[in-house]
Every structure is written in C-alpha cells, then in structure tokens.
Scaffold this active site. Structure first.
Site, PDB file in Angstrom:
ATOM      1  N   HIS A  37      -1.211   5.221 -11.891  1.00 39.78           N
ATOM      2  CA  HIS A  37      -1.453   3.908 -11.287  1.00 39.78           C
ATOM      3  C   HIS A  37      -0.706   3.710  -9.968  1.00 39.78           C
ATOM      4  CE1 HIS A  37      -1.668  -0.676 -11.572  1.00 39.78           C
ATOM      5  NE2 HIS A  37      -2.917  -0.279 -11.674  1.00 39.78           N
TER       6      HIS A  37
ATOM      7  N   LYS B 284       0.218   3.653  -6.116  1.00 43.40           N
ATOM      8  CA  LYS B 284      -0.560   3.530  -4.875  1.00 43.40           C
ATOM      9  C   LYS B 284       0.388   3.711  -3.686  1.00 43.40           C
ATOM     10  CE  LYS B 284      -2.738   1.232  -8.204  1.00 43.40           C
ATOM     11  NZ  LYS B 284      -3.656   0.163  -8.140  1.00 43.40           N
TER      12      LYS B 284
ATOM     13  N   ASP C 247       2.074  11.473   8.120  1.00 43.58           N
ATOM     14  CA  ASP C 247       3.243  11.992   8.830  1.00 43.58           C
ATOM     15  C   ASP C 247       4.495  11.253   8.334  1.00 43.58           C
ATOM     16  OD1 ASP C 247       1.611  13.798  10.098  1.00 43.58           O
ATOM     17  OD2 ASP C 247       1.403  12.631  11.929  1.00 43.58           O
TER      18      ASP C 247
END
Length: 513
Positions: free
Chosen positions: A173, A175, A180
């Site tokens: 889950h 995110k 870079d």
C-alpha cells in the site's frame, strides 16, 4: 482498496492489537520530536526544498514533468497502475525518457523500478501488468517491475478466495514517487481518479539525495522479496529467494524483516555519522581552513530547519515503527494542543480510539461523507461499504457523547459534489500556536488494515520554518473548508440509514477494510 469486502474475515483470524509503550518528548519546540530518530533515520533539510501540492491535476502534471526530466532513476511504488488514457500517458512518458537514455552516448544510465501489489495489479484481463509489459520488452536491462504478494494469502485460502476478495488479506500500500533526487510522498495511487477528482495529499521533497536514496533502497528491499514480472506476463522470484506463498511463511517473513530493517538501520547510522560530522565542523574550535574549503567547493549546506522521519509499518514482517510513533504522538500531545487527523476510511484501531478519547489534546477528525466515499454507488456487496463506515462513525460519535467529550473531540465530514475523498494524515499544533509544526503524510489510514495487514510508509515532517508551517496550515484549512461538523442530527438524515444486516456484519468484517 478492493471494492469487495468480503467473506475473507470468516476465513482468517484477526491479529491481536499490540500497543507500543510511549516515550516521553523533550520540551523544546520542534526539537521535542527528536526522539523519533532513535527509531528511524533523521534527514535534516532546508524548508525551501519542501512543496505542498493541493490538487490531483497538479500531482499528475508533476509526475509527467519529473519523469521526463529524470536522468538516473525513476522509482515508483503504488498499490496499482490504472489502465485508462491518463495512465497510458504516464507509461508513454516513461518510454520516451528511457528511449532518450538509450540513445545517449555510452551505456544508458536511467533505471526504472516499479513496485505494485500483486493481487490488485493482476485484477482483470487488462491490468497493471499488461500496461507495463511493453516497457519490460523494450528496455529489459533498465526496467524492473516487482509485484508484492502478501505471505498471508496462501494454501487453501488462496485457491478458494476469488479475485477482489483476495485483496482484503494484505496489500502493498506504499505510495512513493521518486525521480533522481526528488521525492513525492502521497496517499494517491497511479490511477485516473487520483489525477482528476479524488482528493488526496501530496508533498514534494526537492533535491534531497539522502531521502531519495533511502526510499530507493526501501523499494529495492521490498522488490527483492516480491515476484518479478517477466516479458511474457509470468512472474518469478529472484534466484535463492523464499517464495511468499509457496515457501515457508516464517522464513520468508524473517528474510523480509531483515532486508527492510537493514535499509532503516544503515540509513540511520549514515545520518547519525553525518549529524556528528556536521556538529563538530560547526564547533568554534573547528578548522577555519576546512570550513573555507567546503564553502569554496559549494558543499556547505544551509542549516536545516526541517526534519524528515520515514515511518514504516509492515506488521506481516514484524515491523511496527509507524504504529509506535503515531501512538506516542497521540499519547504525549499536551493539553490545548490541537490534532487535525484525516482519513478517507474512518475505521480507527481500538488503540488509536482509546488514545483519542483518553488523552488531553483537542481533536478535529476529518472523514468522508457517504457520498464522497470511494465505494459510493458500487454494485453488489461493495455498495454497502459506505453504510458500514457510517455505522462505525456513529458508534464512535456515541462514545464521544457518552464520555461528554464533544467539545474536545469533533468529527467533520468532507463533502464535495462530483469528488471522492482519500486524504490521510495529521497536523499537530502545539498549545498556543496557530501553525502546525509537525505533519504525517503518506499511505496509512490509521485503521486495522494499515496497522496489521498492509505494507505502509509515511513521513513525519517537523519544521521550525514559518513559511512551511503556513503551507501545511493552508493545506489543512483547504481540506477542512469542504466539511461540515457532525452532530446527532447527522445520523437522522435518510442517507445515514444503516440496514440491520450491515450492522450485524460490520463487526465481523471491519478488520478487512
């Protein structure tokens, strides 16, 4: 989250709640939170490197811009990648950037690593996997796609439980979107709703190589214990790695724990050494020559006024850092401090509820009204999910009233025509302050799933800088402006009617959503 809830609760037992012991906070301003670095690495940065975003469209445009500008690495961890036109445009941006890298002189530098959940990413005939296979086929040396499969979905359960239902057992889950040395932390997935009309939270940390390295290593560690997507849409584990559902579960979880904790502990050691080095170089007795040398080489950074602490929660692997820190923050919040807490899915753990009801700080809790719940209007069993959340909310509100805490603990419902609500996190205002000095932002929802079932990550951002505090305050105000205060009359409205069967089933299934 899965739009099916689910008979799964009847098939696996709930995990008992373990409450972490609180630690005490130091008394001085933002520095009172430095105890967090006893658990995780502390990254000191300038507040000028932090930008708070406010809309899905801004988030989507930033993703595209960052992908196109990437030279060394693109690392993206999400629950899933959608299959619409907007998602295809993201994949096209990746292809274009990889193509440019391939055509550059010498060997291509750009590496792309994508981590998704296996069950959610495999749902349907057209899915996250089919969206990404062309990249794997075209750039096999540069692209890696890892699909995390929970070790708790195995054996007979895995054979019997149907698609969508299987997502209730446990998910990847996290995110995090990294390009870079630029890092975006969010609760938003890579899907068209999250790019258009599903409200979430997003923060960009610019030019932060140490933070980018940490999250690259974290995603790599989870990727190493995940299934690797192949060019022919099959999956396989890395050579020598224990399989998540065919191999020994205890052995798999121990390896995963070791890999992730290595990342956390090595980064913590690095940051402590860096902190000690910086501290000594700033002492009056340190060599003027060495300071002048570092200034000449441009390596002297401004004194940090903002600190980033990554908080990881992976209960299947025995990692409970986010839970410990969150519980301690709630426990130690002083009288007259204000905590604004928001979740798209109001289903707090018993430990969090007990702390909110039993401590001294003021709470303003923002949650989704039924109409902006992501499951509103869904077909079948899923259509009853908003009613289940209403029932949970009503029970909590009744408890607040029973304890006569309505002034101190206030519920507010987000409502916005044509939108759904997915924002999560908290803002902490110290007593006497009009601006927050700490925020939590990332993937956890403060619910049972976040604490016990799924892989989660968020960051605590602590800042002394007034301009950044103002940004965070405006973010909070903008979300809460779209809300109304919950009262007893709220639950008398026709759209708050909860059928008897939902009331009976909710206690059985609430640990799965």
């Amino acid at each position: 989250r899965s739009s099916w809830l689910l008979l799964a609760p009847l098939l696996t037992p709930p995990v008992p709640v373990i409450t972490a012991p609180p630690c005490s906070l130091c008394p001085e301003g933002a520095h009172r939170f430095q105890w967090i670095r006893n658990l995780v690495p502390e990254f000191g940065i300038s507040s000028s490197h932090v930008k708070v975003l406010s809309s899905p469209a801004e988030f989507y445009e930033l993703l595209k811009v960052q992908i196109k500008a990437a030279k060394q690495r693109v690392v993206m961890a999400s629950l899933y990648l959608g299959t619409g036109l907007l998602e295809q445009e993201l994949v096209d941006c990746l292809e274009e950037t990889l193509e440019k890298s391939l055509q550059a002189k010498g060997s291509p530098d750009l590496r792309v690593s994508i981590l998704l959940d296996y069950t959610r990413g495999s749902r349907g005939r057209k899915n996250s996997r089919t969206m990404l296979i062309p990249l794997l086929q075209r750039f096999p040396e540069q692209v890696r796609v890892s699909l995390f499969h929970t070790p708790n979905l195995r054996g007979l359960l895995r054979l019997l439980i149907p698609e969508r239902f299987n997502e209730t057992i446990g998910l990847q889950h996290i995110k995090v979107y990294l390009f870079d040395d630029n890092v975006i932390l969010s609760g938003a997935n890579l899907s068209d709703l999250y790019f258009t009309n599903r409200q979430d939270r997003y923060v960009l940390l610019r030019d932060s190589p140490e933070i980018a390295d940490f999250f690259t290593e974290l995603v790599d560690a989870i990727g190493d214990v995940s299934l690797q997507l192949q060019q022919d849409d099959t999956v396989q584990m890395m050579e020598g790695m224990v399989h998540p559902y065919q191999g020994d579960r205890v052995a798999y979880c121990e390896i995963a724990n070791r890999r992730v904790m290595e990342v956390i502990n090595s980064a913590r050691t690095r940051q402590e050494l860096l902190h000690a080095k910086t501290f000594h170089s700033n002492q009056p007795g340190s060599s003027l020559l060495s300071q002048q040398g570092s200034q000449a080489s441009g390596s002297l950074k401004p004194e940090p006024d903002t600190w980033i602490y990554p908080l990881i929660q992976m209960k299947p692997f025995g990692i409970q850092i986010d839970e410990m820190v969150t519980e301690t923050l709630l426990t130690e919040a002083e009288r007259d401090a204000r905590i604004y807490l928001t979740t798209g899915y109001f289903n707090l753990t018993q430990a969090y509820m007990d702390l909110i009801l039993g401590t001294r700080a003021e709470y303003r809790i923002l949650l989704a009204s039924p109409e902006v719940n992501g499951f509103f209007g869904a077909k079948g069993v899923a259509g009853a999910i908003p009613a289940a959340y209403v029932y949970i909310e009503h029970q909590f509100y009744s408890e607040v009233c029973y304890l006569q805490q309505q002034e101190r603990v206030q519920l507010q419902e987000y409502s916005r025509t044509g939108w759904t609500f997915h924002a999560k996190g908290l803002w902490l205002y110290l007593a006497g302050s009009d601006l927050p000095c700490l925020t939590l932002i990332g993937s956890p929802n403060f619910g049972y799933r976040s604490v016990h079932r799924d892989l989660e990550a968020q960051v605590a951002i602590v800042t002394e800088n007034k301009a950044l505090q103002q940004q965070l305050h405006q973010e909070q105000e903008q979300l809460y402006l779209c809300s109304g205060v919950v009262s007893a009359s709220t639950f008398e409205q026709p759209n708050r009617y909860v059928k008897l069967w939902v009331k009976l089933v909710t206690p059985l299934i609430k640990n799965f959503f």
